[in-house]
Design a protein around this motif. Structure first.
Motif, PDB file in Angstrom:
ATOM      1  N   HIS A   1       4.493  -0.859 -11.400  1.00 49.11           N
ATOM      2  CA  HIS A   1       5.905  -0.475 -11.322  1.00 49.11           C
ATOM      3  C   HIS A   1       6.133   0.418 -10.104  1.00 49.11           C
ATOM      4  CE1 HIS A   1       9.930   0.577 -12.648  1.00 49.11           C
ATOM      5  NE2 HIS A   1       9.623   1.856 -12.501  1.00 49.11           N
ATOM      6  N   LEU A   2       5.210   1.349  -9.871  1.00 48.87           N
ATOM      7  CA  LEU A   2       5.312   2.220  -8.697  1.00 48.87           C
ATOM      8  C   LEU A   2       5.300   1.397  -7.415  1.00 48.87           C
ATOM      9  CD1 LEU A   2       5.165   5.020  -7.257  1.00 48.87           C
ATOM     10  CD2 LEU A   2       2.675   4.881  -7.523  1.00 48.87           C
ATOM     11  N   ILE A   3       4.381   0.453  -7.311  1.00 46.64           N
ATOM     12  CA  ILE A   3       4.285  -0.379  -6.108  1.00 46.64           C
ATOM     13  C   ILE A   3       5.567  -1.188  -5.907  1.00 46.64           C
ATOM     14  CG2 ILE A   3       3.055  -2.293  -5.021  1.00 46.64           C
ATOM     15  CD1 ILE A   3       1.545   0.360  -4.979  1.00 46.64           C
ATOM     16  N   THR A   4       6.084  -1.744  -6.990  1.00 47.86           N
ATOM     17  CA  THR A   4       7.323  -2.527  -6.903  1.00 47.86           C
ATOM     18  C   THR A   4       8.480  -1.676  -6.391  1.00 47.86           C
ATOM     19  OG1 THR A   4       6.614  -3.959  -8.722  1.00 47.86           O
ATOM     20  CG2 THR A   4       8.967  -3.914  -8.222  1.00 47.86           C
ATOM     21  N   GLN A   5       8.509  -0.419  -6.823  1.00 56.61           N
ATOM     22  CA  GLN A   5       9.603   0.472  -6.443  1.00 56.61           C
ATOM     23  C   GLN A   5       9.539   0.901  -4.981  1.00 56.61           C
ATOM     24  OE1 GLN A   5      12.316   1.626  -8.439  1.00 56.61           O
ATOM     25  NE2 GLN A   5      11.597  -0.115  -9.636  1.00 56.61           N
ATOM     26  N   VAL A   6       8.338   1.131  -4.457  1.00 58.96           N
ATOM     27  CA  VAL A   6       8.244   1.778  -3.136  1.00 58.96           C
ATOM     28  C   VAL A   6       7.717   0.871  -2.027  1.00 58.96           C
ATOM     29  CG1 VAL A   6       7.949   4.043  -4.214  1.00 58.96           C
ATOM     30  CG2 VAL A   6       5.916   2.743  -3.540  1.00 58.96           C
ATOM     31  N   ASP A   7       7.031  -0.216  -2.379  1.00 61.86           N
ATOM     32  CA  ASP A   7       6.407  -1.060  -1.351  1.00 61.86           C
ATOM     33  C   ASP A   7       7.275  -2.281  -1.068  1.00 61.86           C
ATOM     34  OD1 ASP A   7       4.639  -2.151   0.462  1.00 61.86           O
ATOM     35  OD2 ASP A   7       3.292  -2.967  -1.072  1.00 61.86           O
ATOM     36  N   LYS A   8       8.395  -2.054  -0.412  1.00 64.00           N
ATOM     37  CA  LYS A   8       9.351  -3.136  -0.164  1.00 64.00           C
ATOM     38  C   LYS A   8       8.869  -4.114   0.906  1.00 64.00           C
ATOM     39  CE  LYS A   8      12.227  -1.288  -3.092  1.00 64.00           C
ATOM     40  NZ  LYS A   8      12.390  -1.883  -4.442  1.00 64.00           N
ATOM     41  N   ASN A   9       7.945  -3.677   1.759  1.00 64.66           N
ATOM     42  CA  ASN A   9       7.491  -4.519   2.868  1.00 64.66           C
ATOM     43  C   ASN A   9       6.066  -5.039   2.686  1.00 64.66           C
ATOM     44  OD1 ASN A   9       9.926  -4.206   4.400  1.00 64.66           O
ATOM     45  ND2 ASN A   9       9.248  -2.131   4.921  1.00 64.66           N
ATOM     46  N   ASN A  10       5.539  -4.905   1.475  1.00 64.61           N
ATOM     47  CA  ASN A  10       4.193  -5.414   1.158  1.00 64.61           C
ATOM     48  C   ASN A  10       3.132  -4.902   2.128  1.00 64.61           C
ATOM     49  OD1 ASN A  10       5.019  -7.057  -1.088  1.00 64.61           O
ATOM     50  ND2 ASN A  10       5.876  -8.509   0.387  1.00 64.61           N
ATOM     51  N   ILE A  11       3.097  -3.580   2.279  1.00 66.60           N
ATOM     52  CA  ILE A  11       2.131  -2.982   3.202  1.00 66.60           C
ATOM     53  C   ILE A  11       1.030  -2.212   2.470  1.00 66.60           C
ATOM     54  CG2 ILE A  11       3.763  -2.828   5.116  1.00 66.60           C
ATOM     55  CD1 ILE A  11       4.082   0.170   4.456  1.00 66.60           C
ATOM     56  N   VAL A  12       1.028  -2.266   1.132  1.00 66.54           N
ATOM     57  CA  VAL A  12       0.042  -1.513   0.356  1.00 66.54           C
ATOM     58  C   VAL A  12      -1.072  -2.434  -0.134  1.00 66.54           C
ATOM     59  CG1 VAL A  12      -0.363  -0.117  -1.709  1.00 66.54           C
ATOM     60  CG2 VAL A  12       1.738   0.199  -0.382  1.00 66.54           C
ATOM     61  N   ASP A  13      -2.302  -2.060   0.172  1.00 61.73           N
ATOM     62  CA  ASP A  13      -3.480  -2.697  -0.405  1.00 61.73           C
ATOM     63  C   ASP A  13      -4.128  -1.703  -1.359  1.00 61.73           C
ATOM     64  OD1 ASP A  13      -3.266  -5.067   1.177  1.00 61.73           O
ATOM     65  OD2 ASP A  13      -4.147  -3.975   2.866  1.00 61.73           O
ATOM     66  N   TYR A  14      -4.929  -2.202  -2.285  1.00 65.78           N
ATOM     67  CA  TYR A  14      -5.602  -1.282  -3.200  1.00 65.78           C
ATOM     68  C   TYR A  14      -6.958  -1.828  -3.610  1.00 65.78           C
ATOM     69  CZ  TYR A  14      -2.657  -4.215  -6.278  1.00 65.78           C
ATOM     70  OH  TYR A  14      -1.990  -5.251  -6.878  1.00 65.78           O
ATOM     71  N   LEU A  15      -7.847  -0.892  -3.929  1.00 65.66           N
ATOM     72  CA  LEU A  15      -9.238  -1.232  -4.204  1.00 65.66           C
ATOM     73  C   LEU A  15      -9.809  -0.250  -5.222  1.00 65.66           C
ATOM     74  CD1 LEU A  15     -11.755  -2.968  -3.344  1.00 65.66           C
ATOM     75  CD2 LEU A  15     -12.227  -1.158  -1.662  1.00 65.66           C
ATOM     76  N   ALA A  16     -10.495  -0.778  -6.220  1.00 64.41           N
ATOM     77  CA  ALA A  16     -11.154   0.068  -7.221  1.00 64.41           C
ATOM     78  C   ALA A  16     -12.504   0.552  -6.695  1.00 64.41           C
ATOM     79  CB  ALA A  16     -11.347  -0.711  -8.517  1.00 64.41           C
ATOM     80  N   LEU A  17     -12.764   1.837  -6.914  1.00 69.49           N
ATOM     81  CA  LEU A  17     -14.049   2.431  -6.521  1.00 69.49           C
ATOM     82  C   LEU A  17     -14.637   3.195  -7.717  1.00 69.49           C
ATOM     83  CD1 LEU A  17     -13.130   3.895  -2.991  1.00 69.49           C
ATOM     84  CD2 LEU A  17     -14.334   1.749  -3.477  1.00 69.49           C
ATOM     85  N   PRO A  18     -14.956   2.498  -8.799  1.00 71.43           N
ATOM     86  CA  PRO A  18     -15.393   3.198 -10.018  1.00 71.43           C
ATOM     87  C   PRO A  18     -16.693   3.968  -9.855  1.00 71.43           C
ATOM     88  CG  PRO A  18     -15.768   0.830 -10.203  1.00 71.43           C
ATOM     89  CD  PRO A  18     -14.935   1.036  -8.974  1.00 71.43           C
ATOM     90  N   GLU A  19     -17.549   3.499  -8.965  1.00 69.83           N
ATOM     91  CA  GLU A  19     -18.845   4.165  -8.808  1.00 69.83           C
ATOM     92  C   GLU A  19     -18.711   5.592  -8.276  1.00 69.83           C
ATOM     93  OE1 GLU A  19     -19.380  -0.261  -8.614  1.00 69.83           O
ATOM     94  OE2 GLU A  19     -18.071   1.181  -7.591  1.00 69.83           O
ATOM     95  N   LEU A  20     -17.613   5.881  -7.574  1.00 70.37           N
ATOM     96  CA  LEU A  20     -17.437   7.239  -7.056  1.00 70.37           C
ATOM     97  C   LEU A  20     -17.346   8.267  -8.181  1.00 70.37           C
ATOM     98  CD1 LEU A  20     -15.033   7.137  -3.971  1.00 70.37           C
ATOM     99  CD2 LEU A  20     -17.523   7.334  -4.023  1.00 70.37           C
TER     100      LEU A  20
END
Length: 253
Positions: A124-143
């Motif tokens: 929901h946050l991404i939908t609200q603020v990322d209007k130009n599809n410039i956000v990538d995301y990656l899980a780093l659980p080992e950290l």
């Protein structure tokens, strides 16, 4: 009365550090759910039970407000917590909005736990603020595991980060968002992996700013001097040792 700070483990010290800087006139109780860390790959049903138990413990200690210093716990339980308890509760949110606002239209990378990235709250946050599809995301659980084992050496962390990021062109990112409270403990390694031009931010400052607003709104500001009480579900001396070491690292990095 004190302010409660809750995390799955000891990543929440990065938020506690910010609170100590911005609100030195408060006292704090920190609770680490070390019996169940890490949270990021467990089921929502499990986590809600653990989280409620932890907050019940803090409520019984007589807190006046609570920081849920865990992005995963915020994602899965913040609504239920606010419905159940009558004291103010401040949650965490990945700092995606300021990253986009201040990024000059360049790409943004968000790092978080798997569950945070799966949850509706994040999307929901991404939908609200990322209007130009410039956000990538990656899980780093080992950290999270690295942090809880007090493994901060660049010799271990930098190769791990480079391997996880090998499919991305990291030169295109203006901003990196650390969307788990454990991750700022590795800021030095992130700075070496990304270019000097890349900003590395997290949500701690914004969370404590919101806490200040809530304390003022409820006329419950002050009354302490920066004292910290520490508890963990594991209850071991090793837990207390980890807390001290992580807090020292958070204040020095």
């Amino acid at each position: 009365m004190k302010i409660g700070v809750f995390d799955s483990g000891h990543g929440g010290v990065t938020v506690l550090r910010e609170a100590l800087l911005m609100l030195p006139q408060e006292d704090y109780i920190y609770f680490a759910d070390t019996l169940h860390v890490p949270y990021g790959e467990k089921s929502k049903e499990e986590l809600k039970e653990y989280i409620m138990d932890a907050v019940d413990f803090l409520r019984n200690k007589g807190i006046k407000a609570l920081i849920v210093a865990c992005n995963t716990a915020t994602s899965v339980a913040i609504k239920e917590l606010r419905q159940k308890y009558d004291f103010p509760i401040i949650g965490m949110e990945p700092a995606v909005k300021p990253a986009i606002q201040n990024g000059g239209g360049k790409r943004v990378m968000v790092f978080a736990t798997p569950l945070t990235l799966k949850e509706e709250k994040f999307h929901h946050l991404i939908t609200q603020v990322d209007k130009n599809n410039i956000v990538d995301y990656l899980a780093l659980p080992e950290l999270v595991t690295f942090a809880e084992n007090l493994e901060f050496s660049e010799g271990a962390i930098i190769p791990y980060l480079r391997e996880k990021l090998s499919i991305f062109d990291i030169s295109q990112y203006s901003t990196v968002v650390l969307g788990c409270t454990h991750f700022p403990l590795f800021k030095d390694s992130f700075e070496k992996v990304f270019s000097q031009a890349t900003k590395i931010i997290d949500g701690s400052h914004g969370t404590v700013k919101r806490l200040i607003d809530v304390l003022e709104e409820n006329n419950i500001m002050g009354g302490g001097n920066g004292k910290i009480e520490y508890y963990s579900s594991g209850g071991s001396k090793e837990d207390a040792h980890k807390f001290s070491n992580c807090l020292i690292r958070a204040t020095s990095i």
